[in-house]
Design an enzyme around this catalytic site. Structure first.
Site, PDB file in Angstrom:
ATOM      1  N   HIS A 196       0.827  -1.216   0.000  1.00 49.40           N
ATOM      2  CA  HIS A 196       0.000   0.000   0.000  1.00 49.40           C
ATOM      3  C   HIS A 196       0.860   1.264   0.000  1.00 49.40           C
ATOM      4  CE1 HIS A 196      -3.969  -1.722   0.181  1.00 49.40           C
ATOM      5  NE2 HIS A 196      -3.622  -2.508   1.180  1.00 49.40           N
ATOM      6  N   ASP A 244       0.420  -4.882   5.499  1.00 46.93           N
ATOM      7  CA  ASP A 244      -0.677  -5.716   4.986  1.00 46.93           C
ATOM      8  C   ASP A 244      -0.680  -5.728   3.454  1.00 46.93           C
ATOM      9  OD1 ASP A 244      -1.370  -2.932   5.209  1.00 46.93           O
ATOM     10  OD2 ASP A 244      -3.429  -3.437   4.677  1.00 46.93           O
ATOM     11  N   GLU A 245      -1.246  -6.805   2.915  1.00 45.68           N
ATOM     12  CA  GLU A 245      -1.529  -6.935   1.486  1.00 45.68           C
ATOM     13  C   GLU A 245      -0.333  -6.540   0.611  1.00 45.68           C
ATOM     14  OE1 GLU A 245      -5.127  -4.639   1.148  1.00 45.68           O
ATOM     15  OE2 GLU A 245      -6.361  -6.284   1.870  1.00 45.68           O
ATOM     16  N   VAL A 246       0.814  -7.128   0.903  1.00 44.69           N
ATOM     17  CA  VAL A 246       2.008  -6.922   0.074  1.00 44.69           C
ATOM     18  C   VAL A 246       1.879  -7.901  -1.099  1.00 44.69           C
ATOM     19  CG1 VAL A 246       4.508  -6.682   0.061  1.00 44.69           C
ATOM     20  CG2 VAL A 246       3.249  -6.400   2.204  1.00 44.69           C
TER      21      VAL A 246
END
Length: 565
Positions: free
Chosen positions: A176, A232-234
């Site tokens: 992100h 998060d959400e790499v």
């Protein structure tokens, strides 16, 4: 020989031939089945060997951390001994997540909202700045052109201090990172050249960038005890040429550990926090070796029913690997990327399911966070605005508050209605399904914007119905009619007039003007314009396209013979 005799012998020969054919076919089927079963077993054995080779390769990479392997993790690792400090305690922080990457509210609105939150049980503010933080020097271009100023941050911190709240800044340091990596200055640090979401952990410049971002944010938040470093959400970790030879789990762990060690070295006593989702696919061996379990605390999120994503096995490892954890539900920004209002019942159920889950915790819950996402990522359109989401925020904050920890659900709902200052407190969550306008009559900061959103939803429903009626349900203004200039003019005029298309268009344009004058009380003019362009402008364009099509067809007085192609 008589004909009848010849026929009998012919039929007997045919029966013997068919019998032999049946036997041959049966034998072939058996051979095929045996071959198929043998092939399946062979492939299964190969897959087992491949999985074992993959596991050994991963363990070899993991050995870099010099940590012991648990061969039987579920028998050797046991839950910590129960004590009175497990689960939600008096020390558990009640946290409001302020997501500023979309529709950042102005300071005047925050000054009105924060005292109400404090009275409802909130004692901590988790501020996700993204590009709204006023970076300087080499990082100045990361900040949005309408970012908060440094004096704005100081005012906000002063208000939270006076209310007895602490602040936890949130900085994305891995995934992100679109607000940074979209820029020419930093595009060389992308994991993949075409996607500006993830930092490349193998590029030495990545950790230098992260360190400078942390330094500036901490400088503006003196005395903080915690800092959230995202994680998060790499999505693309391990995808670039420099990273592709290394296990993505190892890459992730090494980067998070490096960031956490910077914080521990420069700011002793400050605790880094990360989101948990990148740990969810880990194998038991990797969980047992977790290299950053002693340098970070984990924030476990689930925005629907907790047991969907947080399995018993995952919960087991969190209980064993960390001294304490944080948990997060959502009061908004978790239903649809384009949602207009939070679904009160779903958001309330989400928080209640977390309360049940933390009852099973065998370690302390450091904080219970109510996340409120403003957009799903840097490039996404806005989802629910903060002001009309206050009813959901207060409902869930009161539900987790210390004051109401032992209250019945009825008392919590009563306290919620009292906090909203509603003139008629007889409504229920169920009755709000049918009539949400009740919440526009209450006196909380944001009721005015709630009314705007409801009005927009009414106009949208009318516009969609009219548009579908004119262009799909009726037979004279379809794309076919418009493309070929072939229609019944009288029918078009009749439908356009009967459905009051122009009147609705004028109503929408009036709503646009009036809404802007209200929204600028809560946001800057850029946010007001963005919301109106994403929500109201498409309605205007839909109706305008109908008007343009009608005007085009009205100019036709001669039509061709069929076929018209």
């Amino acid at each position: 020989m008589p004909v009848r005799g010849r026929r009998r012998r012919i039929w007997q020969g045919r029966d013997r031939y068919e019998g032999r054919s049946t036997m041959v076919r049966g034998l072939r089927v058996k051979v095929i089945i045996i071959f198929g079963v043998t092939l399946i077993v062979f492939l299964w054995l190969i897959s087992i060997q491949s999985m074992e080779s993959w596991r050994k390769a991963n363990l070899k990479q993991l050995s870099l951390y010099q940590l012991p392997v648990a061969e039987s993790p579920y028998t050797e690792l046991t839950f910590p001994k129960k004590d009175q400090n497990k689960g939600v305690t008096e020390d558990t922080l009640r946290v409001f997540h302020l997501d500023l990457k979309g529709a950042p509210p102005n300071l005047d609105y925050l000054r009105r909202l924060l005292p109400l939150l404090a009275a409802s049980g909130c004692d901590t503010l988790l501020i996700e700045y993204e590009d709204m933080f006023p970076y300087w020097d080499s990082l100045v271009n990361i900040s949005a052109k309408n970012a908060y100023k440094r004096q704005d941050i100081r005012k906000l911190l002063s208000w939270t201090h006076d209310l007895g709240m602490q602040v936890i800044p949130l900085i994305q340091t891995f995934g992100h990172m679109e607000h940074v990596l979209k820029l020419n200055d930093w595009k060389h640090l992308r994991e993949l050249p075409d996607f500006p979401s993830d930092l490349c952990p193998s590029n030495p410049g990545s950790i230098l960038l992260v360190e400078e971002m942390i330094t500036q944010v901490v400088m503006m938040h003196p005395g903080i005890k915690f800092i959230h470093i995202g994680g998060d959400e790499v999505i693309h970790v391990g995808a670039c040429g420099s990273c592709s030879g290394t296990n993505p789990w190892v890459l992730y762990s090494k980067h998070i550990t490096a960031v956490a060690e910077i914080i521990q070295r420069k700011y002793p006593g400050m605790t880094p926090i990360i989101w948990d989702d990148m740990m969810r696919p880990w194998s038991p061996e990797f969980h047992a070796r977790n290299p950053f379990k002693n340098v970070v605390e984990v924030m476990v999120w689930d925005y629907v029913d907790v047991n969907n994503l947080i399995t018993p096995q995952l919960w087991f490892w969190y209980m064993n690997n960390f001294k304490r954890i944080w948990v997060a539900s959502a009061f908004k920004g978790a239903d649809l990327p384009t949602a207009d209002l939070p679904n009160l019942e779903i958001r309330y159920h989400n928080t209640k399911s977390w309360l049940k889950k933390v009852d099973t915790a065998e370690i302390p819950i450091a904080g219970f966070v109510l996340t409120g996402w403003s957009r799903y990522d840097h490039f996404a359109v806005l989802c629910e605005l903060l002001p009309p989401s206050v009813p959901s925020l207060l409902l869930n904050m009161i539900t987790i508050s210390k004051k109401h920890s032992s209250s019945t659900e009825e008392k919590k709902l009563s306290a919620w209605k009292e906090a909203l200052k509603c003139p008629s407190p007889s409504f229920t969550l169920e009755s709000l399904r049918e009539d949400q306008s009740i919440l526009t009559k209450c006196d909380y900061p944001g009721a005015e914007v709630y009314g705007i959103v409801l009005h927009y939803l009414i106009l949208k429903a009318k516009t969609d119905t009219l548009y579908d009626s004119m262009t799909k349900n009726k037979a004279w203004l379809t794309p076919y009619n418009v493309n070929h200039n072939f229609s019944n003019i009288w029918r078009i005029v009749q439908d356009y007039t009967y459905l009051k298309t122009y009147t609705l268009l004028l109503d929408i344009r009036k709503f646009d003007r009036e809404s802007k004058s209200v929204l600028v009380k809560y946001f800057d003019r850029h946010t007001a314009k963005e919301w109106l362009e994403q929500k109201v402008t498409p309605l205007d364009k839909k109706l305008q396209s109908i008007g343009d099509s009608v005007e085009k067809l009205l100019n036709i007085s001669i039509w061709p013979r069929r076929p018209i192609f």
